[in-house]
Motif scaffolding. Sequence first.
Motif, PDB file in Angstrom:
ATOM      1  N   ALA A 361       0.861  -1.191   0.000  1.00  0.00           N
ATOM      2  CA  ALA A 361       0.000   0.000   0.000  1.00  0.00           C
ATOM      3  C   ALA A 361       0.890   1.230   0.000  1.00  0.00           C
ATOM      4  N   ALA A 362       0.382   2.322  -0.554  1.00  0.00           N
ATOM      5  CA  ALA A 362       1.125   3.585  -0.597  1.00  0.00           C
ATOM      6  C   ALA A 362       0.164   4.730  -0.316  1.00  0.00           C
ATOM      7  N   ASN A 546      -2.151  -3.683  14.013  1.00  0.00           N
ATOM      8  CA  ASN A 546      -1.651  -4.789  13.198  1.00  0.00           C
ATOM      9  C   ASN A 546      -0.715  -4.231  12.150  1.00  0.00           C
ATOM     10  N   GLY A 547      -0.146  -5.119  11.354  1.00  0.00           N
ATOM     11  CA  GLY A 547       0.826  -4.703  10.355  1.00  0.00           C
ATOM     12  C   GLY A 547       0.253  -4.467   8.982  1.00  0.00           C
ATOM     13  N   ASP A 548      -1.067  -4.338   8.871  1.00  0.00           N
ATOM     14  CA  ASP A 548      -1.673  -4.102   7.565  1.00  0.00           C
ATOM     15  C   ASP A 548      -1.055  -2.866   6.916  1.00  0.00           C
ATOM     16  N   PRO A 549      -0.582  -2.973   5.680  1.00  0.00           N
ATOM     17  CA  PRO A 549       0.146  -1.850   5.066  1.00  0.00           C
ATOM     18  C   PRO A 549      -0.692  -0.588   4.888  1.00  0.00           C
ATOM     19  N   ARG A 550      -1.971  -0.746   4.552  1.00  0.00           N
ATOM     20  CA  ARG A 550      -2.793   0.455   4.378  1.00  0.00           C
ATOM     21  C   ARG A 550      -2.969   1.179   5.707  1.00  0.00           C
ATOM     22  N   ALA A 551      -3.201   0.416   6.762  1.00  0.00           N
ATOM     23  CA  ALA A 551      -3.356   1.028   8.074  1.00  0.00           C
ATOM     24  C   ALA A 551      -2.066   1.688   8.528  1.00  0.00           C
ATOM     25  N   ASP A 561       2.784  15.261  15.238  1.00  0.00           N
ATOM     26  CA  ASP A 561       1.845  16.370  15.353  1.00  0.00           C
ATOM     27  C   ASP A 561       2.305  17.568  14.518  1.00  0.00           C
ATOM     28  N   ASP A 562       1.349  18.471  14.288  1.00  0.00           N
ATOM     29  CA  ASP A 562       1.554  19.700  13.524  1.00  0.00           C
ATOM     30  C   ASP A 562       1.596  19.396  12.025  1.00  0.00           C
ATOM     31  N   ALA A 563       1.202  20.395  11.267  1.00  0.00           N
ATOM     32  CA  ALA A 563       1.142  20.241   9.810  1.00  0.00           C
ATOM     33  C   ALA A 563       2.526  20.414   9.203  1.00  0.00           C
ATOM     34  N   THR A 564       2.714  19.817   8.048  1.00  0.00           N
ATOM     35  CA  THR A 564       3.967  19.954   7.315  1.00  0.00           C
ATOM     36  C   THR A 564       3.703  20.638   5.986  1.00  0.00           C
ATOM     37  N   GLU A 565       4.670  21.430   5.539  1.00  0.00           N
ATOM     38  CA  GLU A 565       4.547  22.077   4.240  1.00  0.00           C
ATOM     39  C   GLU A 565       5.168  21.231   3.138  1.00  0.00           C
ATOM     40  N   ASP A 566       5.795  20.114   3.525  1.00  0.00           N
ATOM     41  CA  ASP A 566       6.454  19.251   2.558  1.00  0.00           C
ATOM     42  C   ASP A 566       5.497  18.156   2.099  1.00  0.00           C
ATOM     43  N   ASP A 567       5.848  17.530   0.969  1.00  0.00           N
ATOM     44  CA  ASP A 567       5.067  16.379   0.509  1.00  0.00           C
ATOM     45  C   ASP A 567       5.229  15.224   1.494  1.00  0.00           C
ATOM     46  N   VAL A 568       4.213  14.372   1.552  1.00  0.00           N
ATOM     47  CA  VAL A 568       4.248  13.192   2.408  1.00  0.00           C
ATOM     48  C   VAL A 568       4.018  11.972   1.529  1.00  0.00           C
ATOM     49  N   ALA A 569       5.007  11.075   1.498  1.00  0.00           N
ATOM     50  CA  ALA A 569       4.887   9.834   0.728  1.00  0.00           C
ATOM     51  C   ALA A 569       5.270   8.669   1.631  1.00  0.00           C
ATOM     52  N   VAL A 570       4.465   7.608   1.620  1.00  0.00           N
ATOM     53  CA  VAL A 570       4.702   6.426   2.447  1.00  0.00           C
ATOM     54  C   VAL A 570       4.422   5.190   1.594  1.00  0.00           C
ATOM     55  N   LEU A 571       5.277   4.185   1.723  1.00  0.00           N
ATOM     56  CA  LEU A 571       5.080   2.908   1.042  1.00  0.00           C
ATOM     57  C   LEU A 571       5.309   1.801   2.062  1.00  0.00           C
ATOM     58  N   ALA A 572       4.346   0.885   2.177  1.00  0.00           N
ATOM     59  CA  ALA A 572       4.446  -0.200   3.153  1.00  0.00           C
ATOM     60  C   ALA A 572       4.269  -1.543   2.454  1.00  0.00           C
ATOM     61  N   VAL A 573       5.080  -2.539   2.886  1.00  0.00           N
ATOM     62  CA  VAL A 573       4.994  -3.905   2.361  1.00  0.00           C
ATOM     63  C   VAL A 573       4.886  -4.846   3.553  1.00  0.00           C
ATOM     64  N   GLU A 574       3.821  -5.633   3.598  1.00  0.00           N
ATOM     65  CA  GLU A 574       3.629  -6.603   4.676  1.00  0.00           C
ATOM     66  C   GLU A 574       3.857  -8.013   4.138  1.00  0.00           C
ATOM     67  N   TYR A 575       4.622  -8.769   4.883  1.00  0.00           N
ATOM     68  CA  TYR A 575       4.783 -10.194   4.587  1.00  0.00           C
ATOM     69  C   TYR A 575       3.701 -10.907   5.398  1.00  0.00           C
ATOM     70  N   GLY A 687      -9.772   4.648   7.625  1.00  0.00           N
ATOM     71  CA  GLY A 687      -8.939   5.785   7.282  1.00  0.00           C
ATOM     72  C   GLY A 687      -9.174   6.230   5.854  1.00  0.00           C
ATOM     73  N   THR A 688      -8.459   7.266   5.468  1.00  0.00           N
ATOM     74  CA  THR A 688      -8.557   7.798   4.106  1.00  0.00           C
ATOM     75  C   THR A 688      -7.169   7.861   3.506  1.00  0.00           C
ATOM     76  N   ASP A 689      -7.085   7.614   2.235  1.00  0.00           N
ATOM     77  CA  ASP A 689      -5.827   7.699   1.509  1.00  0.00           C
ATOM     78  C   ASP A 689      -5.970   8.752   0.423  1.00  0.00           C
ATOM     79  N   PRO A 690      -5.493   9.980   0.664  1.00  0.00           N
ATOM     80  CA  PRO A 690      -5.502  10.963  -0.426  1.00  0.00           C
ATOM     81  C   PRO A 690      -4.463  10.570  -1.460  1.00  0.00           C
ATOM     82  N   THR A 691      -4.863  10.491  -2.689  1.00  0.00           N
ATOM     83  CA  THR A 691      -3.947  10.138  -3.766  1.00  0.00           C
ATOM     84  C   THR A 691      -4.103  11.150  -4.877  1.00  0.00           C
ATOM     85  N   VAL A 692      -3.218  11.081  -5.857  1.00  0.00           N
ATOM     86  CA  VAL A 692      -3.317  12.005  -6.989  1.00  0.00           C
ATOM     87  C   VAL A 692      -4.453  11.616  -7.910  1.00  0.00           C
ATOM     88  N   ARG A 693      -5.085  10.482  -7.671  1.00  0.00           N
ATOM     89  CA  ARG A 693      -6.189  10.043  -8.527  1.00  0.00           C
ATOM     90  C   ARG A 693      -7.540  10.258  -7.885  1.00  0.00           C
TER      91      ARG A 693
END
Length: 706
Positions: A361-362, A546-551, A561-575, A687-693
């Motif tokens: 999940a990303a 749990n280790g669910d990648p989307r979660a 805490d606090d907002a960031t002005e930078d981009d936020v990108a996360v990628l998770a891989v669960e075995y 939860g929600t996943d904001p994406t470019v799509r």
Amino acid sequence: MPGTVGRVPTPAAPVPGARTAHRTASAIPGGPWGVLGPPESWDPAVRAVVDVVLTSPVPMALAYGEKLLLLYNDGYAELIGGRHPEALGRPAPEVFADVWGMPGVGDVIERTYRSGESFLENETLLPFDRRYEHGAEQAVFTRGYSPVRDSTGEVVGVLTVAAQTTQVTNHLLSLSEFAAALAGTLTLDDVARATLRYATESFDADRVSFAVDDGTGFRTVRRVRGELLDEADERLPPLWRRVAGDSTAPLLVAARTGVPVFTPDGQPLREHAVDRHDQKVRALATVPLRSLVVRGGFAVGYETAHHWSTAEQALLSALAELIGQAAERARRFETQHGTAQLLQRSMLPEHLPDLPRLRIAARYAPGVDGNAAGGDFYDAFLLPSGRLGVVLGDVAGHDVQAAARMGQVRAALRALALADPRPDVVLAGLDRLVASLGAEADTQELFVTVVLGVVDADDLSVTLASAGHPAPLIRRCTADGDSTAEYVDLPPGPPLGLGGRFATTTVRFVPGDTLLLFSDGVVERRRQSLSAGLARLTEAVAEAGNGDPRALCAVASGAVDDATEDDVAVLAVEYALRPSRSVSMEVPAEPTAPSRVRHWMTAQLTEWLVPEQVIGAAVLCTSELTTNALLHAGTAARVEIDLSAERLLVSVSDSGTRGTVTRARTDTLSSRGRGLGLIEQLSDAWGTDPTVRGSTVWFEILLPPG
């Protein structure tokens, strides 16, 4: 006493035209003329003034004689509140003893009486409270003070006329607040929300509507008195309704012609009523937006007859100017934002690999204001050997050039990895590419960081290399069910383009583990150290249920805490401990779609032998999410189900632009926004996943043992 009445004999009969049944007049001691002495001593000039006072709907008061004895009408009685009726016939200085000495009160009346000169006091608050059953109320009035002369020309009193301007004044005061609210709007949805809220509250209207031509035709949205709105309603996109371009509805006519129409009474919406709220409207003002770029308008309606004063019409015209400017800015922003999103879509992977044991999940959230294309990127792809390549990088900058370079780096990285998947070799090739790009652009400011990993599920390992990027995090589960999180001991290496050497690290990666790659926007904040952000991320991931990648992507994005002005990108891989089963359904943007989703999902989960109570909750939540996606995004949606031995994960994705999805307060009554509150009650996590799509909303329900 100057101007003593009685010089001209007058009849004892009631004065023609005088309203002796007037409530205030009947309360005057000795009748309506008690203050002026016996009837036989009336002065015709004073009698005419009193007749005007008692019959006027405007608040008026006569302060008579040296003692300034008060005589006033119903309007003035309402104005002074609890001081009536004791104030009748009493000296004004005694009635208003608490404020008589204040500037602009007693001195004005006494000066007018002594000098015989009129005085106008523009828009001031009354110096005393108006007391009603519901408490004190401050009002704004324009007051005029005029000398009253008898038949000989001598001044015998002071006439006070008070015209209430509270409503107009309040409109003007709130107009500045509305302008500030419009200044903070980015989209046409924002402009519509601000307009509906302001017009409803400021005009105390029964119905307010807003229409705009968004380039594909007119759409309208409205708000009616009595709607119960909670926080989620205010943040969710408005419920727009498409209208035919040739519609003869008053608002659409005004928007097309640019001519405002003010209807004081009638049935202006009879032929175009959508429901009973429209049918009840009798008075309606339709005002076009004053814009050369955007066609649109807004309407304010009442269920009773309403005279549209000149001041109200002028105010509505001023609103049209402000709203038109805001709509122009919103149109430009949405155009630019759409271009940035289109560019971003071409740079990031369309779909992540779907593997039985490796769940991926990303999550990507643009920084700044979301209008610029960012330089963060992620990727996951299968290698010829069957292993999984995962990468997350950051190209400095928030412009089109940064996004273009990001696309070059990502494409080159995948090509290099497909040829030779060793992470250090791939980064060495990228280093030469970035150096070449920098020389070509004649710049030393091309700053690129990357972390690359190769997951080998058969060998139970992951090999990683970094070029100046934060080390990945691995979440592990112990035999007793506890979880820990630790950063991989990975040499950071220099950023790309500097001719550095890159080292690899291989660590254990077994079923139950989750690998988390992230950009620095996840942990960096202006007012705290980087080490504090890294520690908070570790703590949040370890405490995850749990280790669910989307979660975990959602947990990581909100860990610090606090907002960031930078981009936020996360990628998770669960075995995964056990292979999961997945299925998806494309949902068209049709009214029957939620019903089709319910039937499809019930059949699928029943076939998989999911417990009945889980099926019921999951189907209800999915139906709510599908309805929200179709309603607010207006595009087709995709429903995905992923079932493992531990949990059921469902996600609903759309490709629209509907902003941030928020949770409703479930203790309020609301016509919309309750779907997310329902999901919070029925699921174990969501939860929600904001994406470019677009937006993806997901929920997870844990399965009972066995």
